[in-house]
Design a protein around this motif. Structure first.
Motif, mmCIF file in Angstrom:
data_model
loop_
_atom_site.group_PDB
_atom_site.id
_atom_site.type_symbol
_atom_site.label_atom_id
_atom_site.label_comp_id
_atom_site.label_asym_id
_atom_site.label_seq_id
_atom_site.Cartn_x
_atom_site.Cartn_y
_atom_site.Cartn_z
ATOM 1 N N ASP A 16 0.817 -1.222 0.000
ATOM 2 C CA ASP A 16 0.000 0.000 0.000
ATOM 3 C C ASP A 16 0.852 1.275 0.000
ATOM 4 N N ARG A 17 2.185 1.108 0.081
ATOM 5 C CA ARG A 17 3.102 2.256 0.052
ATOM 6 C C ARG A 17 3.979 2.262 -1.194
ATOM 7 N N ASN A 105 10.531 12.762 4.391
ATOM 8 C CA ASN A 105 9.605 12.128 3.456
ATOM 9 C C ASN A 105 10.315 11.430 2.297
ATOM 10 N N THR A 130 4.985 6.297 4.085
ATOM 11 C CA THR A 130 3.598 6.067 4.502
ATOM 12 C C THR A 130 2.705 5.925 3.273
ATOM 13 N N LYS A 131 1.540 5.328 3.475
ATOM 14 C CA LYS A 131 0.545 5.216 2.414
ATOM 15 C C LYS A 131 0.099 6.605 1.964
ATOM 16 N N GLU A 132 -0.009 7.528 2.899
ATOM 17 C CA GLU A 132 -0.452 8.892 2.576
ATOM 18 C C GLU A 132 0.539 9.596 1.644
ATOM 19 N N LEU A 133 1.840 9.406 1.899
ATOM 20 C CA LEU A 133 2.850 10.018 1.025
ATOM 21 C C LEU A 133 2.810 9.389 -0.368
ATOM 22 N N ARG A 134 2.576 8.086 -0.423
ATOM 23 C CA ARG A 134 2.440 7.417 -1.716
ATOM 24 C C ARG A 134 1.236 7.975 -2.463
ATOM 25 N N ASP A 135 0.110 8.075 -1.786
ATOM 26 C CA ASP A 135 -1.114 8.577 -2.412
ATOM 27 C C ASP A 135 -0.945 10.018 -2.883
ATOM 28 N N GLU A 136 -0.259 10.845 -2.092
ATOM 29 C CA GLU A 136 -0.005 12.226 -2.490
ATOM 30 C C GLU A 136 0.865 12.273 -3.750
ATOM 31 N N GLU A 139 -1.459 11.272 -6.665
ATOM 32 C CA GLU A 139 -2.536 12.216 -6.980
ATOM 33 C C GLU A 139 -2.033 13.622 -7.314
#
Length: 168
Positions: A16-17, A105, A130-136, A139
């Motif tokens: 997920d990352r 990061n 993190t998953k959030e950094l990957r998603d950012e 996107e």
């Protein structure tokens, strides 16, 4: 449930990352690998379509760094930093990539170079903290498409080099 295992599909705990991009390039593995080892090559193809790269410092060895600026097509400059963490020529390159040394990061990337007949299969596996950094990255910065474009630029560059070498 008897016999059921969470990791039986061999999906890594980091899935997920991660961003994984691959491409087959019609050039010898040694040449594709070399395109990462010398700044004269990197500055010709690194980055997505429309981007250019200005290197501030570069040394290709474990523990050394590449400091550079990517210039976006809209005029935006992006400070970048890579530290080489493992080099197994001509099979694998591992590195930490961020905006600068000490970037909390920063993400890890592993490039593998495999024979595919007379061609080379390159895989770029990037793992974010993190998953959030990957998603950012996906996107906001279009990391998947940008990665594909970068490998496309690499393919065009080394295919051209291989053709010139064959003629020369």
């Amino acid at each position: 449930m008897a016999g059921a295992r969470q990791e039986s599909r061999a999906e890594p705990a980091t899935a997920d990352r991660e961003i994984v991009i691959s491409r087959v390039i019609d050039a010898p593995r040694e040449l594709v690998f070399e395109a990462f080892t010398e700044v004269r090559h990197l500055s010709r193809w690194w980055g997505p379509e429309g981007f250019t790269t200005t290197t501030q410092s570069f040394e290709f060895r474990v523990g050394a760094e590449w400091d550079f600026v990517m210039h976006g097509p809209d005029g935006t400059d992006y400070s970048e930093w890579i530290s080489w963490t493992e080099i197994v020529a001509p099979e694998r390159i591992e590195f930490l990539h961020g905006e600068s040394r000490g970037d909390p990061n920063a993400f890890e990337s592993v490039l593998t170079f495999e024979f595919d007949g007379a061609a080379t299969r390159i895989e770029m596996r990037t793992v974010f903290p993190t998953k959030e950094l990957r998603d950012e990255a996906v996107e906001k910065y279009h990391a998947i498409e940008g990665g594909r474009q970068t490998l496309s630029n690499l393919a065009a560059y080394v295919t051209d080099l291989a053709g010139k070498g064959a003629e020369g």
